[in-house]
Write a protein that holds these residues in place. Structure first.
Motif, PDB file in Angstrom:
ATOM      1  N   SER A 195       0.857  -1.059   0.138  1.00  0.00           N
ATOM      2  CA  SER A 195      -0.113  -0.173  -0.280  1.00  0.00           C
ATOM      3  C   SER A 195       0.890   0.879  -0.459  1.00  0.00           C
ATOM      4  O   SER A 195       2.295   1.059  -0.063  1.00  0.00           O
ATOM      5  N   THR A 196       0.230   2.439  -0.136  1.00  0.00           N
ATOM      6  CA  THR A 196       1.038   3.492  -0.277  1.00  0.00           C
ATOM      7  C   THR A 196       2.096   3.777   0.870  1.00  0.00           C
ATOM      8  O   THR A 196       3.341   4.462   1.153  1.00  0.00           O
ATOM      9  N   GLN A 197       0.593   3.309   2.708  1.00  0.00           N
ATOM     10  CA  GLN A 197       1.493   3.500   3.351  1.00  0.00           C
ATOM     11  C   GLN A 197       2.987   2.740   3.726  1.00  0.00           C
ATOM     12  O   GLN A 197       4.033   3.249   4.202  1.00  0.00           O
ATOM     13  N   VAL A 198       2.376   1.475   3.576  1.00  0.00           N
ATOM     14  CA  VAL A 198       3.808   1.176   3.761  1.00  0.00           C
ATOM     15  C   VAL A 198       4.839   1.194   2.837  1.00  0.00           C
ATOM     16  O   VAL A 198       6.187   0.737   2.980  1.00  0.00           O
ATOM     17  N   LEU A 199       5.055   1.529   1.590  1.00  0.00           N
ATOM     18  CA  LEU A 199       6.081   1.886   0.647  1.00  0.00           C
ATOM     19  C   LEU A 199       6.546   3.297   1.881  1.00  0.00           C
ATOM     20  O   LEU A 199       7.462   3.655   1.549  1.00  0.00           O
ATOM     21  N   HIS A 200       5.110   4.355   1.849  1.00  0.00           N
ATOM     22  CA  HIS A 200       6.288   5.336   2.409  1.00  0.00           C
ATOM     23  C   HIS A 200       7.217   5.266   3.791  1.00  0.00           C
ATOM     24  O   HIS A 200       8.051   5.749   3.795  1.00  0.00           O
ATOM     25  N   GLY A 201       6.780   4.229   4.122  1.00  0.00           N
ATOM     26  CA  GLY A 201       7.560   3.663   6.092  1.00  0.00           C
ATOM     27  C   GLY A 201       8.900   3.168   5.176  1.00  0.00           C
ATOM     28  O   GLY A 201       9.575   3.496   6.192  1.00  0.00           O
ATOM     29  N   ARG A 202       9.145   2.587   4.310  1.00  0.00           N
ATOM     30  CA  ARG A 202       9.983   1.737   3.465  1.00  0.00           C
ATOM     31  C   ARG A 202      10.746   2.434   3.268  1.00  0.00           C
ATOM     32  O   ARG A 202      12.178   2.485   3.866  1.00  0.00           O
ATOM     33  N   LEU A 203      10.634   3.543   2.288  1.00  0.00           N
ATOM     34  CA  LEU A 203      10.719   4.507   2.053  1.00  0.00           C
ATOM     35  C   LEU A 203      11.900   5.307   3.159  1.00  0.00           C
ATOM     36  O   LEU A 203      13.046   6.172   2.814  1.00  0.00           O
ATOM     37  N   LYS A 204      11.195   5.564   4.257  1.00  0.00           N
ATOM     38  CA  LYS A 204      11.495   6.621   4.914  1.00  0.00           C
ATOM     39  C   LYS A 204      12.610   6.293   6.256  1.00  0.00           C
ATOM     40  O   LYS A 204      14.038   6.698   6.661  1.00  0.00           O
ATOM     41  N   ILE A 205      12.760   4.642   5.802  1.00  0.00           N
ATOM     42  CA  ILE A 205      14.030   3.675   6.266  1.00  0.00           C
ATOM     43  C   ILE A 205      14.788   3.602   5.700  1.00  0.00           C
ATOM     44  O   ILE A 205      16.213   3.490   6.241  1.00  0.00           O
ATOM     45  N   GLU A 206      14.434   3.519   4.598  1.00  0.00           N
ATOM     46  CA  GLU A 206      15.760   3.230   3.274  1.00  0.00           C
ATOM     47  C   GLU A 206      17.181   4.366   3.154  1.00  0.00           C
ATOM     48  O   GLU A 206      17.616   4.387   3.483  1.00  0.00           O
ATOM     49  N   ALA A 207      15.567   5.390   3.367  1.00  0.00           N
ATOM     50  CA  ALA A 207      16.655   6.976   3.326  1.00  0.00           C
ATOM     51  C   ALA A 207      17.404   7.472   5.006  1.00  0.00           C
ATOM     52  O   ALA A 207      18.306   7.703   4.967  1.00  0.00           O
ATOM     53  N   ALA A 208      16.968   6.850   5.403  1.00  0.00           N
ATOM     54  CA  ALA A 208      17.083   6.889   7.184  1.00  0.00           C
ATOM     55  C   ALA A 208      18.579   6.391   7.381  1.00  0.00           C
ATOM     56  O   ALA A 208      19.381   6.691   7.796  1.00  0.00           O
ATOM     57  N   ALA A 209      18.171   4.941   6.715  1.00  0.00           N
ATOM     58  CA  ALA A 209      19.673   4.018   6.770  1.00  0.00           C
ATOM     59  C   ALA A 209      21.034   4.610   5.907  1.00  0.00           C
ATOM     60  O   ALA A 209      22.025   4.566   5.991  1.00  0.00           O
ATOM     61  N   ASN A 210      20.302   4.655   3.938  1.00  0.00           N
ATOM     62  CA  ASN A 210      21.349   5.982   3.059  1.00  0.00           C
ATOM     63  C   ASN A 210      20.761   6.418   2.417  1.00  0.00           C
ATOM     64  O   ASN A 210      20.019   5.971   1.936  1.00  0.00           O
ATOM     65  N   PRO A 211      20.488   7.674   2.803  1.00  0.00           N
ATOM     66  CA  PRO A 211      20.375   8.678   1.951  1.00  0.00           C
ATOM     67  C   PRO A 211      20.646   8.820   0.550  1.00  0.00           C
ATOM     68  O   PRO A 211      19.446   9.028  -0.558  1.00  0.00           O
ATOM     69  N   GLY A 212      21.993   7.911   0.141  1.00  0.00           N
ATOM     70  CA  GLY A 212      21.992   7.936  -1.850  1.00  0.00           C
ATOM     71  C   GLY A 212      21.497   6.073  -2.134  1.00  0.00           C
ATOM     72  O   GLY A 212      21.945   6.327  -3.021  1.00  0.00           O
TER      73      GLY A 212
END
Length: 142
Positions: free
Chosen positions: A86-103
């Motif tokens: 879902s859009t919410q799950v995707l947004h949460g996963r993108l937030k986790i990925e951006a925190a772990a590796n911004p590039g």
């Protein structure tokens, strides 16, 4: 007249030759039989997406970390690494990925019949989390 040659040995079955034949047959059947492979859970599921064709394309640089793959099908459904989300799950996963590796690299696989607004929505989510290394996946020039 009978000549005595010493003590007579009882006859034996040649086990060495028999073992060689058994191993040969075993190897033959192992090579000739096709083994059923169990499904690999790590293998990426095929998305219900028909990629648009590009007039010119560059070879992807496969060095380094694999990109985070976001799929958008023609009905606007989202997929993350092959699994529907879902859009919410995707947004949460993108937030986790951006925190772990911004590039972190992100690749968007959009169906050729997908609405432009659905693709822009995914781009907005990536931009909101400051993920800027984004690429669009296409079929190569034909």
């Amino acid at each position: 007249m009978r000549i005595e040659l010493g003590q007579e040995e009882p006859p034996e079955i040649g086990l060495i030759a028999l073992i060689d034949c058994i191993f040969f047959l075993l190897m033959f059947f192992m090579v000739a039989t096709s083994f059923k492979q169990p499904p690999n859970p790590k293998k990426q599921a095929e998305l219900p997406i028909s990629l648009p064709a590009a007039q010119a394309s560059l070879q992807a640089d496969e060095a380094g970390e694999a990109p985070l793959v976001i799929g958008v099908d023609k009905s606007g459904e989202l997929y993350l690494d092959g699994a529907p989300v879902s859009t919410q799950v995707l947004h949460g996963r993108l937030k986790i990925e951006a925190a772990a590796n911004p590039g972190r690299r992100v690749r968007i696989d959009g169906d050729q019949l997908a609405r432009y607004q659905d693709i822009v929505h995914v781009l907005d989510l990536c931009q909101f989390e400051r993920l800027t290394n984004i690429s669009m996946h296409t079929r190569g020039a034909q």
